[in-house]
Design a protein around this motif. Structure first.
Motif, PDB file in Angstrom:
ATOM      1  N   VAL A  13       0.836  -1.185   0.000  1.00 11.52           N
ATOM      2  CA  VAL A  13       0.000   0.000   0.000  1.00 11.52           C
ATOM      3  C   VAL A  13       0.878   1.244   0.000  1.00 11.52           C
ATOM      4  N   ALA A  14       1.920   1.229   0.794  1.00 13.58           N
ATOM      5  CA  ALA A  14       2.850   2.357   0.887  1.00 13.58           C
ATOM      6  C   ALA A  14       4.262   1.804   0.725  1.00 13.58           C
ATOM      7  N   PRO A  15       5.185   2.659   0.323  1.00  8.08           N
ATOM      8  CA  PRO A  15       6.559   2.164   0.216  1.00  8.08           C
ATOM      9  C   PRO A  15       7.091   1.732   1.580  1.00  8.08           C
ATOM     10  N   ARG A  16       7.915   0.695   1.585  1.00  9.57           N
ATOM     11  CA  ARG A  16       8.469   0.173   2.840  1.00  9.57           C
ATOM     12  C   ARG A  16       9.453   1.169   3.419  1.00  9.57           C
ATOM     13  N   ARG A  17       9.386   1.334   4.726  1.00 14.01           N
ATOM     14  CA  ARG A  17      10.304   2.242   5.400  1.00 14.01           C
ATOM     15  C   ARG A  17      11.608   1.537   5.670  1.00 14.01           C
ATOM     16  N   LYS A  18      12.667   2.290   5.636  1.00 10.06           N
ATOM     17  CA  LYS A  18      13.989   1.747   5.952  1.00 10.06           C
ATOM     18  C   LYS A  18      14.162   1.739   7.465  1.00 10.06           C
ATOM     19  N   GLY A  19      15.046   0.885   7.953  1.00  4.34           N
ATOM     20  CA  GLY A  19      15.355   0.867   9.382  1.00  4.34           C
ATOM     21  C   GLY A  19      14.779  -0.353  10.075  1.00  4.34           C
ATOM     22  N   VAL A  20      14.831  -0.294  11.400  1.00  9.23           N
ATOM     23  CA  VAL A  20      14.395  -1.405  12.239  1.00  9.23           C
ATOM     24  C   VAL A  20      12.875  -1.435  12.303  1.00  9.23           C
ATOM     25  N   ASN A  21      12.308  -2.612  12.141  1.00  5.32           N
ATOM     26  CA  ASN A  21      10.866  -2.808  12.241  1.00  5.32           C
ATOM     27  C   ASN A  21      10.531  -3.155  13.691  1.00  5.32           C
ATOM     28  N   LEU A  22      10.188  -2.128  14.492  1.00  6.62           N
ATOM     29  CA  LEU A  22       9.933  -2.347  15.917  1.00  6.62           C
ATOM     30  C   LEU A  22       8.705  -3.210  16.160  1.00  6.62           C
ATOM     31  N   GLU A  23       7.709  -3.101  15.312  1.00  9.86           N
ATOM     32  CA  GLU A  23       6.514  -3.930  15.488  1.00  9.86           C
ATOM     33  C   GLU A  23       6.846  -5.414  15.333  1.00  9.86           C
ATOM     34  N   LYS A  24       7.701  -5.728  14.373  1.00  7.99           N
ATOM     35  CA  LYS A  24       8.103  -7.129  14.171  1.00  7.99           C
ATOM     36  C   LYS A  24       8.854  -7.640  15.389  1.00  7.99           C
ATOM     37  N   TRP A  25       9.793  -6.832  15.896  1.00  2.64           N
ATOM     38  CA  TRP A  25      10.578  -7.270  17.058  1.00  2.64           C
ATOM     39  C   TRP A  25       9.710  -7.349  18.310  1.00  2.64           C
ATOM     40  N   GLY A  26       8.721  -6.448  18.447  1.00  6.40           N
ATOM     41  CA  GLY A  26       7.777  -6.536  19.560  1.00  6.40           C
ATOM     42  C   GLY A  26       6.946  -7.799  19.477  1.00  6.40           C
ATOM     43  N   TRP A  27       6.522  -8.150  18.264  1.00  6.65           N
ATOM     44  CA  TRP A  27       5.744  -9.373  18.059  1.00  6.65           C
ATOM     45  C   TRP A  27       6.574 -10.604  18.420  1.00  6.65           C
ATOM     46  N   LEU A  28       7.827 -10.631  17.951  1.00  5.83           N
ATOM     47  CA  LEU A  28       8.704 -11.762  18.268  1.00  5.83           C
ATOM     48  C   LEU A  28       8.999 -11.839  19.768  1.00  5.83           C
ATOM     49  N   PHE A  29       9.198 -10.678  20.404  1.00  9.42           N
ATOM     50  CA  PHE A  29       9.440 -10.662  21.848  1.00  9.42           C
ATOM     51  C   PHE A  29       8.247 -11.248  22.600  1.00  9.42           C
ATOM     52  N   MET A  30       7.034 -10.901  22.186  1.00  9.00           N
ATOM     53  CA  MET A  30       5.843 -11.404  22.878  1.00  9.00           C
ATOM     54  C   MET A  30       5.771 -12.928  22.817  1.00  9.00           C
ATOM     55  N   ARG A  31       6.128 -13.498  21.683  1.00  3.61           N
ATOM     56  CA  ARG A  31       6.087 -14.968  21.559  1.00  3.61           C
ATOM     57  C   ARG A  31       7.165 -15.615  22.407  1.00  3.61           C
ATOM     58  N   GLY A  32       8.384 -15.107  22.299  1.00  2.67           N
ATOM     59  CA  GLY A  32       9.498 -15.689  23.065  1.00  2.67           C
ATOM     60  C   GLY A  32       9.330 -15.508  24.557  1.00  2.67           C
ATOM     61  N   SER A  33       8.952 -14.298  24.981  1.00  2.30           N
ATOM     62  CA  SER A  33       8.795 -14.056  26.417  1.00  2.30           C
ATOM     63  C   SER A  33       7.605 -14.837  26.967  1.00  2.30           C
ATOM     64  N   GLY A  34       6.578 -15.025  26.158  1.00  2.00           N
ATOM     65  CA  GLY A  34       5.428 -15.806  26.617  1.00  2.00           C
ATOM     66  C   GLY A  34       5.805 -17.242  26.941  1.00  2.00           C
ATOM     67  N   VAL A  35       6.590 -17.853  26.071  1.00  3.19           N
ATOM     68  CA  VAL A  35       7.032 -19.234  26.316  1.00  3.19           C
ATOM     69  C   VAL A  35       7.921 -19.291  27.557  1.00  3.19           C
ATOM     70  N   LEU A  36       8.855 -18.359  27.655  1.00  3.55           N
ATOM     71  CA  LEU A  36       9.764 -18.334  28.811  1.00  3.55           C
ATOM     72  C   LEU A  36       9.003 -18.043  30.100  1.00  3.55           C
ATOM     73  N   LEU A  37       8.014 -17.166  30.034  1.00  2.00           N
ATOM     74  CA  LEU A  37       7.218 -16.863  31.230  1.00  2.00           C
ATOM     75  C   LEU A  37       6.428 -18.072  31.714  1.00  2.00           C
ATOM     76  N   VAL A  38       5.931 -18.882  30.805  1.00  2.00           N
ATOM     77  CA  VAL A  38       5.213 -20.094  31.215  1.00  2.00           C
ATOM     78  C   VAL A  38       6.140 -20.988  32.037  1.00  2.00           C
ATOM     79  N   VAL A  39       7.363 -21.175  31.567  1.00  2.00           N
ATOM     80  CA  VAL A  39       8.332 -22.006  32.296  1.00  2.00           C
ATOM     81  C   VAL A  39       8.659 -21.376  33.645  1.00  2.00           C
ATOM     82  N   LEU A  40       8.955 -20.079  33.668  1.00  2.00           N
ATOM     83  CA  LEU A  40       9.330 -19.402  34.910  1.00  2.00           C
ATOM     84  C   LEU A  40       8.192 -19.394  35.928  1.00  2.00           C
TER      85      LEU A  40
END
Length: 147
Positions: A13-40
């Motif tokens: 829809v719009a040209p892709r922005r350059k740089g770090v995709n914080l939404e992607k890293w936030g999404w990945l953090f939520m999955r990883g931290s969720g699994v680790l939190l279950v164990v903890l």
């Protein structure tokens, strides 16, 4: 393009922005931290509620004994940090979804992260500076604390 033409769903829809995709890293953090939190969290609950005397054994001396070892200090600090960051990131997502004006959205997101940072700092200080021998010493710790 005419009104009856369907656009290819993979067309950006719009040209892709350059740089770090914080939404992607936030999404990945939520999955990883969720699994680790279950164990903890389940490890925390198992040790506190199932081993020893169970719920009846939870008292000040039990906490003092746990926080006497760096392993349990770090276990609880990692659990605290992950839970607060995970929860704050989830609340940030909700604010982004439902608050439509940029001003209030920014204020709410800043407030969320400031409160999370304060609670992380306070909780970390409590865990690492916990001293069960501050007077008055409970009877259960009389043999551990120097007179």
């Amino acid at each position: 393009m005419t009104a009856d033409t369907i656009v290819n769903p993979r067309t950006p829809v719009a040209p892709r922005r350059k740089g770090v995709n914080l939404e992607k890293w936030g999404w990945l953090f939520m999955r990883g931290s969720g699994v680790l939190l279950v164990v903890l969290i389940f490890g925390h609950l198992f040790v506190n509620l199932m081993l020893g005397k169970g719920v009846l054994g939870l008292d000040f001396a039990f906490v003092a004994g746990k926080y006497a070892t760096p392993f349990w200090q770090w276990w609880d600090v990692i659990m605290l940090w992950l839970a607060l960051i995970h929860g704050t990131n989830g609340m940030r997502t909700i604010v982004n979804d439902y608050v439509t004006h940029n001003g209030p959205r920014r204020v709410l997101i800043w407030a969320l992260w400031l409160v999370a940072a304060f609670l992380i700092l306070l909780g970390t200080l409590v865990v690492f500076t916990f001293d069960p021998c501050i007077p008055p010493v409970p009877d259960a710790l009389a043999g551990i604390c120097p007179a």
